[in-house]
Design a protein around this motif. Structure first.
Motif, PDB file in Angstrom:
ATOM      1  N   VAL A 303      55.441 -36.345 -19.903  1.00 23.42           N
ATOM      2  CA  VAL A 303      56.240 -35.602 -18.917  1.00 23.42           C
ATOM      3  C   VAL A 303      57.115 -34.578 -19.627  1.00 23.42           C
ATOM      4  N   ARG A 304      57.743 -35.002 -20.708  1.00 23.19           N
ATOM      5  CA  ARG A 304      58.637 -34.098 -21.464  1.00 23.19           C
ATOM      6  C   ARG A 304      57.886 -32.902 -22.019  1.00 23.19           C
ATOM      7  N   TRP A 305      56.662 -33.132 -22.507  1.00 25.90           N
ATOM      8  CA  TRP A 305      55.869 -32.063 -23.105  1.00 25.90           C
ATOM      9  C   TRP A 305      55.052 -31.289 -22.071  1.00 25.90           C
ATOM     10  N   LYS A 306      55.247 -31.623 -20.789  1.00 24.23           N
ATOM     11  CA  LYS A 306      54.593 -30.934 -19.667  1.00 24.23           C
ATOM     12  C   LYS A 306      53.067 -31.057 -19.735  1.00 24.23           C
ATOM     13  N   VAL A 307      52.599 -32.187 -20.288  1.00 20.83           N
ATOM     14  CA  VAL A 307      51.157 -32.473 -20.252  1.00 20.83           C
ATOM     15  C   VAL A 307      50.786 -32.988 -18.869  1.00 20.83           C
ATOM     16  N   ILE A 308      51.742 -33.674 -18.218  1.00 20.30           N
ATOM     17  CA  ILE A 308      51.571 -34.098 -16.841  1.00 20.30           C
ATOM     18  C   ILE A 308      52.804 -33.688 -16.030  1.00 20.30           C
TER      19      ILE A 308
END
Length: 308
Positions: A303-308
């Motif tokens: 979530v933090r890395w905006k993968v999802i």
């Protein structure tokens, strides 16, 4: 927006803490049982559990034509496993994978169609594997022990009633009918596109078969570790029958319902109640509780890395 994302990163770990506190007695008993087990078999069960995430990633890729990034897809399946144990059965993993496909550029309609195809393939493979094992080992379960007397009629009546209500809703609500028709057209187009590519079709159905087979293998190995005197094929049948039944019970990750169904199924397969209970507790420690914290941390990181 950034603060909301930080909260979402921490939320999975907080939910894990809540679930662990609620089930602390189960955790303590399961960990005690693992100390007395034969470790080579337990390591095999851990390996089978790890391979289930690979099988899930392969199946997810097989359900969509677009190429997905392999490492991130595998990490998403690990995170989806944790989400699945924190939300009602299937919803956590579905939400994670829908978001993952959207971030990867798959249109929402095709993402939903790929998710439906994955769920259909997994259900068909699980039930097909169960049917094949029951044909090969017809006495693997004692139905009188597995199914309470008088329970089949009400269950069938409930399923028929639900199907009738769904049919009436489709007939009476035009917007719902149009939405379902559009979704089915998209899903059929996606299924045709996937099966037009042999590599995708092989990944879809091969992964769908491998996933429940690896889960059942994990239970067999835990049974061997704790000396449960039930044949391996009977243990596999018991696992597949129990998980197929639990799919109808929308509890978070099946926590509670899976344990109860597995104990009943193992007893129906010929195990004593105390031994069956010990095997189920140890199995759930390995497949649910040990991966839960790292899975939740992975979910927060994605979530933090905006993968999802």
């Amino acid at each position: 927006m950034r603060q909301a994302r930080h909260v979402l990163c921490l939320l999975p770990v907080l939910l894990v803490a809540v679930v662990a506190v609620r089930h602390r007695s189960v955790l303590a008993e399961g960990l005690t049982l693992l100390r007395s087990a034969e470790w080579p078999w337990l390591l095999g069960a851990v390996g089978a559990t790890c391979l289930t995430w690979v099988a899930a990633a392969v199946t997810r890729q097989g359900a969509v034509v677009q190429r997905l990034p392999g490492r991130r897809l595998l990490a998403a399946q690990f995170a989806a496993g944790a989400a699945n144990h924190l939300l009602p059965t299937g919803l956590g993993a579905s939400a994670v994978n829908l978001r993952f496909m959207t971030v990867c550029g798959v249109p929402p309609a095709r993402s939903s169609a790929a998710l439906a195809l994955y769920l259909l393939a997994e259900a068909v493979a699980r039930l097909g594997l169960l049917a094949a094992l029951l044909l090969a080992f017809p006495h693997a379960l004692r139905p009188g022990t597995l199914v309470p007397s008088g329970a089949v009629g009400p269950l069938l009546a409930g399923l028929a009633g639900a199907a009738l209500l769904a049919a009436l809703a489709l007939l009476l609500v035009r917007r719902l009918r149009a939405a379902v028709s559009g979704f089915l057209r998209t899903a059929l187009d996606e299924a045709r596109s996937v099966h037009a590519r042999p590599a995708r079709a092989l990944a879809l159905w091969g992964g769908s078969l491998a996933f429940p087979a690896l889960q059942a293998a994990g239970l067999v190995l835990v049974g061997r570790a704790l000396g449960l005197p039930v044949p391996a094929a009977h243990l596999a049948v018991a696992y597949l029958a129990a998980t197929a039944a639990v799919a109808l019970v929308p509890t978070p990750g099946g926590i509670g319902s899976v344990e109860a169904a597995l104990v009943v199924a193992l007893v129906a397969a010929g195990g004593a109640v105390p031994a069956a209970t010990a095997v189920v507790l140890a199995y759930r420690i390995i497949t649910v509780w040990l991966p839960l914290v790292p899975g939740a941390l992975t979910l927060g990181a994605l979530v933090r890395w905006k993968v999802i």
